[in-house]
Scaffold this motif. Structure first.
Motif, PDB file in Angstrom:
ATOM      1  N   PRO A 188      33.725  30.748  44.966  1.00 13.61           N
ATOM      2  CA  PRO A 188      33.746  31.934  45.832  1.00 13.61           C
ATOM      3  C   PRO A 188      35.117  32.187  46.479  1.00 13.61           C
ATOM      4  CG  PRO A 188      31.698  30.742  46.136  1.00 13.61           C
ATOM      5  CD  PRO A 188      32.542  29.890  45.222  1.00 13.61           C
ATOM      6  N   MET A 189      35.934  31.117  46.623  1.00 14.78           N
ATOM      7  CA  MET A 189      37.248  31.306  47.258  1.00 14.78           C
ATOM      8  C   MET A 189      38.128  32.296  46.506  1.00 14.78           C
ATOM      9  SD  MET A 189      39.995  28.387  48.389  1.00 14.78           S
ATOM     10  CE  MET A 189      39.260  27.992  49.963  1.00 14.78           C
ATOM     11  N   ILE A 190      38.056  32.284  45.186  1.00  6.23           N
ATOM     12  CA  ILE A 190      38.947  33.164  44.417  1.00  6.23           C
ATOM     13  C   ILE A 190      38.181  34.251  43.652  1.00  6.23           C
ATOM     14  CG2 ILE A 190      40.712  31.355  44.179  1.00  6.23           C
ATOM     15  CD1 ILE A 190      39.837  31.385  41.104  1.00  6.23           C
ATOM     16  N   ALA A 191      36.878  34.356  43.921  1.00  8.81           N
ATOM     17  CA  ALA A 191      36.043  35.271  43.135  1.00  8.81           C
ATOM     18  C   ALA A 191      36.530  36.721  43.215  1.00  8.81           C
ATOM     19  CB  ALA A 191      34.584  35.171  43.584  1.00  8.81           C
ATOM     20  N   ALA A 192      36.939  37.147  44.417  1.00  7.08           N
ATOM     21  CA  ALA A 192      37.343  38.550  44.578  1.00  7.08           C
ATOM     22  C   ALA A 192      38.606  38.838  43.767  1.00  7.08           C
ATOM     23  CB  ALA A 192      37.581  38.854  46.057  1.00  7.08           C
ATOM     24  N   GLU A 193      39.558  37.896  43.832  1.00 10.08           N
ATOM     25  CA  GLU A 193      40.806  38.091  43.085  1.00 10.08           C
ATOM     26  C   GLU A 193      40.518  38.090  41.581  1.00 10.08           C
ATOM     27  OE1 GLU A 193      43.786  35.252  44.176  1.00 10.08           O
ATOM     28  OE2 GLU A 193      45.366  36.269  43.029  1.00 10.08           O
ATOM     29  N   TRP A 194      39.644  37.181  41.151  1.00  8.44           N
ATOM     30  CA  TRP A 194      39.302  37.054  39.737  1.00  8.44           C
ATOM     31  C   TRP A 194      38.601  38.311  39.224  1.00  8.44           C
ATOM     32  CZ3 TRP A 194      40.947  34.185  35.972  1.00  8.44           C
ATOM     33  CH2 TRP A 194      40.212  34.081  34.795  1.00  8.44           C
ATOM     34  N   ALA A 195      37.925  39.028  40.117  1.00  6.01           N
ATOM     35  CA  ALA A 195      37.144  40.196  39.707  1.00  6.01           C
ATOM     36  C   ALA A 195      38.032  41.370  39.300  1.00  6.01           C
ATOM     37  CB  ALA A 195      36.203  40.613  40.840  1.00  6.01           C
ATOM     38  N   SER A 196      39.282  41.412  39.771  1.00  7.27           N
ATOM     39  CA  SER A 196      40.144  42.529  39.395  1.00  7.27           C
ATOM     40  C   SER A 196      41.019  42.125  38.205  1.00  7.27           C
ATOM     41  CB  SER A 196      41.045  42.934  40.570  1.00  7.27           C
ATOM     42  OG  SER A 196      42.166  42.087  40.640  1.00  7.27           O
ATOM     43  N   PRO A 197      41.260  43.068  37.278  1.00  6.38           N
ATOM     44  CA  PRO A 197      42.065  42.725  36.086  1.00  6.38           C
ATOM     45  C   PRO A 197      43.450  42.157  36.459  1.00  6.38           C
ATOM     46  CG  PRO A 197      41.011  44.856  35.818  1.00  6.38           C
ATOM     47  CD  PRO A 197      40.735  44.430  37.226  1.00  6.38           C
ATOM     48  N   ALA A 198      44.087  42.741  37.475  1.00  9.01           N
ATOM     49  CA  ALA A 198      45.428  42.264  37.857  1.00  9.01           C
ATOM     50  C   ALA A 198      45.342  40.855  38.428  1.00  9.01           C
ATOM     51  CB  ALA A 198      46.044  43.219  38.882  1.00  9.01           C
ATOM     52  N   GLY A 199      44.307  40.616  39.256  1.00 11.25           N
ATOM     53  CA  GLY A 199      44.126  39.294  39.838  1.00 11.25           C
ATOM     54  C   GLY A 199      43.844  38.265  38.764  1.00 11.25           C
ATOM     55  N   ARG A 200      43.016  38.646  37.810  1.00 14.28           N
ATOM     56  CA  ARG A 200      42.648  37.745  36.711  1.00 14.28           C
ATOM     57  C   ARG A 200      43.876  37.370  35.889  1.00 14.28           C
ATOM     58  NH1 ARG A 200      37.187  38.354  33.355  1.00 14.28           N
ATOM     59  NH2 ARG A 200      36.540  38.777  35.476  1.00 14.28           N
ATOM     60  N   GLU A 201      44.706  38.366  35.632  1.00 14.21           N
ATOM     61  CA  GLU A 201      45.932  38.153  34.865  1.00 14.21           C
ATOM     62  C   GLU A 201      46.859  37.192  35.619  1.00 14.21           C
ATOM     63  OE1 GLU A 201      47.055  38.894  31.972  1.00 14.21           O
ATOM     64  OE2 GLU A 201      49.153  38.330  32.366  1.00 14.21           O
ATOM     65  N   ALA A 202      47.015  37.439  36.939  1.00 13.83           N
ATOM     66  CA  ALA A 202      47.919  36.597  37.742  1.00 13.83           C
ATOM     67  C   ALA A 202      47.392  35.163  37.805  1.00 13.83           C
ATOM     68  CB  ALA A 202      48.035  37.182  39.154  1.00 13.83           C
ATOM     69  N   LEU A 203      46.092  34.999  38.001  1.00 17.18           N
ATOM     70  CA  LEU A 203      45.512  33.647  38.098  1.00 17.18           C
ATOM     71  C   LEU A 203      45.614  32.922  36.755  1.00 17.18           C
ATOM     72  CD1 LEU A 203      42.379  34.385  40.313  1.00 17.18           C
ATOM     73  CD2 LEU A 203      44.364  33.028  40.976  1.00 17.18           C
ATOM     74  N   SER A 204      45.368  33.639  35.659  1.00 16.69           N
ATOM     75  CA  SER A 204      45.412  33.012  34.333  1.00 16.69           C
ATOM     76  C   SER A 204      46.811  32.501  34.003  1.00 16.69           C
ATOM     77  CB  SER A 204      44.962  33.999  33.259  1.00 16.69           C
ATOM     78  OG  SER A 204      43.623  34.372  33.477  1.00 16.69           O
ATOM     79  N   ARG A 205      47.824  33.223  34.468  1.00 16.09           N
ATOM     80  CA  ARG A 205      49.207  32.794  34.217  1.00 16.09           C
ATOM     81  C   ARG A 205      49.511  31.457  34.878  1.00 16.09           C
ATOM     82  NH1 ARG A 205      51.013  38.123  34.804  1.00 16.09           N
ATOM     83  NH2 ARG A 205      51.456  37.711  36.983  1.00 16.09           N
ATOM     84  N   GLN A 206      48.707  31.092  35.905  1.00 19.86           N
ATOM     85  CA  GLN A 206      48.957  29.846  36.626  1.00 19.86           C
ATOM     86  C   GLN A 206      48.357  28.624  35.926  1.00 19.86           C
ATOM     87  OE1 GLN A 206      47.877  30.182  40.799  1.00 19.86           O
ATOM     88  NE2 GLN A 206      48.482  32.324  40.805  1.00 19.86           N
ATOM     89  N   VAL A 207      47.732  28.837  34.773  1.00 16.91           N
ATOM     90  CA  VAL A 207      47.139  27.700  34.044  1.00 16.91           C
ATOM     91  C   VAL A 207      47.800  27.619  32.669  1.00 16.91           C
ATOM     92  CG1 VAL A 207      44.987  26.635  33.253  1.00 16.91           C
ATOM     93  CG2 VAL A 207      44.953  28.155  35.236  1.00 16.91           C
TER      94      VAL A 207
END
Ligand code: NAI
Length: 256
Positions: A188-207
């Motif tokens: 739940p901590m990152i769910a909101a960010e993950w829900a948006s395409p831009a957030g998902r893209e930014a988070l995925s780049r960190q792995v």
């Protein structure tokens, strides 16, 4: 059977850790603002004292503490929960840990601990000056640098583990003290960010690791916590184990 205290047990990583210990037949006492066994607000000194009182009432000895409770808000309160809420609670639980069998403590830091951050804020935490830390936090927010507060809280926590683990109070009493540093874990901590395409893209780049590109499974964090908390771990202490798909290695490179 071990007696395990898990903070942040109502959600995300803490809930998964609590479930894992319970499934192995251990006793778990969950601490959270709501939804745990002990309801306490760890952002406040009186809440931390209340948690210690309640835990002391419920258990004569504690074998494991896993401190998962945390906030990722770019606000000063994040320092109170992520740093002071952990350090003060553990200080209060030391007498119970000393009575425990093969006592082990794991705190949850973050790969954000290796980000460039606000050094004065980290120092105020390590000086154990909560007033000063909150004041610097407020000033960081005013200066538009609130985003650095989370990284500062996690870096301070990882450094506290490093300077504390080998002391007489901990190593001298056979208590292993380590941190895990998760990368991006879908809770739940990152769910909101993950829900948006831009957030998902930014988070995925960190792995960086191709196999896990995207969020890391919470089970990966749980296995590392279980390894560090096991009585068989008689040699690993003072470490942060990053469970981050390679993010720390990418960010820090081969710097010692
Ligand atoms: P989460 O938001 O699902 O769970 C955090 C829990 O901490 C919640 O149950 C919440 O009620 C509790 N909590 C917050 N403030 C509290 C307070 N004042 N007193 C008592 N309990 C409080 O988040 P998640 O993802 O499970 O996070 C667990 C830990 O892992 C946190 O310390 C977080 O910073 C860390 N982490 C999470 C990452 C992620 O990608 N999800 C990455 C790196 C670190």
């Amino acid at each position: 059977e071990r007696t395990c205290v898990v903070t942040g047990a109502a959600s995300g990583i803490g809930a998964a850790v609590a479930e894992s210990f319970r499934a192995s037949g251990h006793t778990v006492i969950g601490v959270d603002v709501a939804g745990g066994d002990v309801h306490a607000d760890l952002s406040r000194p009186d809440g931390r004292r209340f948690a210690v009182e309640q835990l002391t009432r419920r258990a004569a000895a504690v074998d494991v503490v896993v401190a998962c409770a945390g906030l990722a808000r770019p606000e000063p309160v994040t320092l109170s929960v992520n740093y002071f809420g952990v350090v003060d609670l553990l200080a209060g639980l030391l007498p119970l840990l000393r009575r425990g069998r093969s006592p082990r403590v794991v705190v949850v830091s973050s790969v954000a601990a290796v980000h460039r951050t606000l050094d004065s804020l980290v120092q105020a935490c390590l000086d154990h000056d909560e007033e000063a830390a909150l004041d610097l936090g407020r000033r960081a927010v005013e200066a538009g640098k609130g985003i650095g507060i989370y990284a500062a809280s996690k870096q301070a926590l990882a450094r506290w583990v490093r300077r504390t683990a080998s002391t007489e109070a901990w190593a001298g009493h056979g208590i292993a003290l380590n941190a895990v540093g998760p990368g991006v874990v879908l809770t739940p901590m990152i769910a909101a960010e993950w829900a948006s395409p831009a957030g998902r893209e930014a988070l995925s780049r960190q792995v960086p690791m191709p196999l896990t590109r995207g969020p890391i499974d919470v089970g990966q964090i749980v296995r590392t916590v279980r390894f560090l908390a096991d009585p068989d771990n008689t040699a690993v202490t003072g470490q942060t184990v990053y469970v981050d798909g390679g993010a720390d290695a990418q960010l820090r490179g081969d710097r010692q």
